[in-house]
Enzyme design. Structure first.
Site, mmCIF file in Angstrom:
data_model
loop_
_atom_site.group_PDB
_atom_site.id
_atom_site.type_symbol
_atom_site.label_atom_id
_atom_site.label_comp_id
_atom_site.label_asym_id
_atom_site.label_seq_id
_atom_site.Cartn_x
_atom_site.Cartn_y
_atom_site.Cartn_z
ATOM 1 N N ASP A 232 0.824 -1.214 0.000
ATOM 2 C CA ASP A 232 0.000 0.000 0.000
ATOM 3 C C ASP A 232 0.860 1.267 0.000
ATOM 4 O O ASP A 232 0.538 2.227 -0.689
ATOM 5 C CB ASP A 232 -0.912 -0.012 1.235
ATOM 6 C CG ASP A 232 -1.847 1.189 1.293
ATOM 7 O OD1 ASP A 232 -2.460 1.497 0.249
ATOM 8 O OD2 ASP A 232 -1.957 1.827 2.357
ATOM 9 N N HIS A 237 4.367 5.202 -2.652
ATOM 10 C CA HIS A 237 4.776 6.512 -2.123
ATOM 11 C C HIS A 237 6.218 6.521 -1.616
ATOM 12 O O HIS A 237 6.991 7.433 -1.907
ATOM 13 C CB HIS A 237 3.850 6.949 -0.984
ATOM 14 C CG HIS A 237 2.389 6.874 -1.334
ATOM 15 N ND1 HIS A 237 1.902 7.238 -2.564
ATOM 16 C CD2 HIS A 237 1.316 6.474 -0.615
ATOM 17 C CE1 HIS A 237 0.580 7.066 -2.579
ATOM 18 N NE2 HIS A 237 0.208 6.599 -1.410
#
Ligand code: BG6
Length: 483
Positions: A232, A237
């Protein structure tokens, strides 16, 4: 090269229009852009999702969410203007013919299609768009993360989409790249001799990249239970932050020159193996605890799943600039506070002159780039506070703190990403080869965990992960605050 200004986008097709992301971020971002007069004059917005609404019903739903999200009266006053651009179609996205029918009337114009839907629905939706002519040049396609759940599924998805639209018109969103503070990483690195001069293995001891959240899994368990923190947050990111911190200076700010440099970093990441899994990584899940004086429950994933909510990995970049420098990557939910930071710890000076403190006890120089919730740069130096009456120089930590003056309010990440996609600038979007390289390394961590049978740790909500997390966290996080 397409000139998007010559063919302004006439329709924005927003798939997943009733979903959490669209309602909380995408429509509020469009509202602010509309309020500031930044959307193309004739732009129509069509929301698409499974739930049955007519245009008026959807507008009512959206009006309420926009009122809650509007930061001030001026933006709130623009709501009706935005709603006048918005239509809604209910459609089953697993049926490509239904998608074609739902957009057939807009296929002739220039479309920007945004897929904010589960990736399993990307192929049928994109197929339906292509059949309607909505992916023909100069139309563009924006895809939310995650692209796949491992390298193989990402490959399959990338190939299916590549069969329908060219890479240069495919905009893969990693919303961290839309954050002004993240873009500032490049400005700081490449605009300042002071930083760039020390930005390598000769001067840097270690790098920490921390993305801590105080929020929990909350309503997203169905997705999260399959994903976990590594897929995730780290695959997307955190690896994007790492690429920006570690890349070579691009020859220009042109999209592909930046992305060429980022992908080289991602390809240089050393894969993990079962032997390195235990010493170099940590995974854990939060149990019940307290945050901000409030009791919060633990996360109980659905039976048959075992997702981590905390992941830490010490990564190595096997290239000339970074050989031997550990990059400690940490993310977690239900940690004590929300904080995204990059901490650069420098090596000690080559010859130590002082008694107090001794060489071993001296705090190293550190550059802390705080990206969220506030933007702040801290330079940790040593200086002498000794008065003339004292016999010896005694060094003390001295923190130079600069809060970044952001001038006007920074825009929501998605505002910037919409503007760039509307104007055809793909610098802040993730290229297919970056996705592949990020998965290649992430897959190595997942395989190492599995083959080593790495146990799932636990931590109470509100703590900085399990005890061994200290090995991965920046030391200044755990040090007492300076006076
Ligand atoms: C998303 C993740 O991509 O980023 C979420 O799926 C996470 O789990 C979110 O909470 C964090 O984004 P931000 O902008 O709040 O730091």
């Amino acid at each position: 090269m397409i000139d998007p200004h010559a063919c302004p986008t006439t329709t924005l097709l927003l798939f997943g229009a009733t979903g959490d992301l669209a309602q909380r971020y995408l429509f509020p971002s469009l509202l602010r852009l509309h309020a500031d007069g930044l959307l193309p004059a004739g732009l129509r917005i069509r929301g698409l999702a499974l739930s049955a609404h007519d245009d008026a019903g959807f507008a009512d739903l959206l009006r309420q969410r926009l009122l809650e999200a509007a930061p001030d009266a001026q933006v709130a006053a623009a709501i009706e203007g935005l709603l006048a651009r918005v239509q809604y179609r209910s459609v089953d996205l697993s049926d490509s013919a239904a998608v074609t029918a739902a957009v057939a009337d807009v296929g002739g114009g220039t479309c920007l299609s945004y897929l904010s839907i589960p990736p399993a629905l990307y192929p049928s939706t994109a197929q339906g768009l292509a059949q309607a002519g909505a992916l023909a040049a100069p139309s563009r396609l924006m895809l939310e993360k995650p692209i796949g759940s491992d390298g193989a599924s990402a490959d399959a998805l990338l190939e299916q989409i590549a069969g329908l639209i060219e890479e240069e018109r495919t905009y893969r969103v990693d919303h961290y790249l839309g954050k002004a503070a993240v873009q500032n990483l490049m400005a700081l690195r490449f605009g300042n001799t002071l930083l760039e001069a020390v930005w390598n293995r000769n001067h840097i001891e270690s790098v920490h990249i921390l993305v801590a959240e105080s929020g929990g899994v909350d309503g997203r368990s169905a997705y999260y239970a399959q994903a976990g923190a590594l897929r995730d947050m780290v695959q997307s990111h955190i690896l994007q932050l790492l690429a920006l911190v570690a890349m070579e200076p691009p020859v220009s700010l042109q999209a592909d020159r930046i992305r060429d440099e980022k992908v080289k970093v991602l390809r240089s990441l050393r894969p993990l193996d079962p032997k390195t899994a235990a010493p170099l990584t940590l995974r854990a899940r939060y149990g019940a605890g307290r945050i901000d004086g409030q009791d919060v429950p633990g996360y109980v994933p659905p039976a048959g799943t075992d997702p981590e909510t905390f992941a830490a990995v010490t990564a190595h970049i096997d290239n000339w600039r970074w050989a031997g420098v550990p990059f400690h990557l940490v993310t977690g939910k239900r940690l004590p506070c929300r904080s995204t930071q990059v901490v650069i710890t420098l090596k000690p000076v080559s010859h130590w002159l002082f008694d107090k403190p001794s060489r071993g006890q001296a705090q190293p120089n550190r550059i802390t780039l705080q990206l969220q919730p506030n933007e702040n740069i801290q330079l940790g130096l040593l200086s002498s506070l000794a008065g003339p009456e004292w016999g010896a120089l005694e060094l003390q930590p001295l923190a130079l703190e600069l809060s970044v003056p952001t001038g006007q309010q920074r825009r929501i990440a998605y505002e910037r990403l919409f503007l760039d996609a509307l104007s055809g600038n793909s610098a802040l979007f993730v290229r297919a080869d970056e996705v592949r390289a990020a998965w290649a390394w992430t897959d190595s961590v997942l395989a190492a965990w599995q083959q080593a049978g790495l146990a799932m740790g636990s931590y109470p909500a509100g703590q900085w992960g399990p005890q061994r997390a200290a090995q991965f966290l920046p030391a200044n996080l755990l040090e007492p605050t300076l006076p």
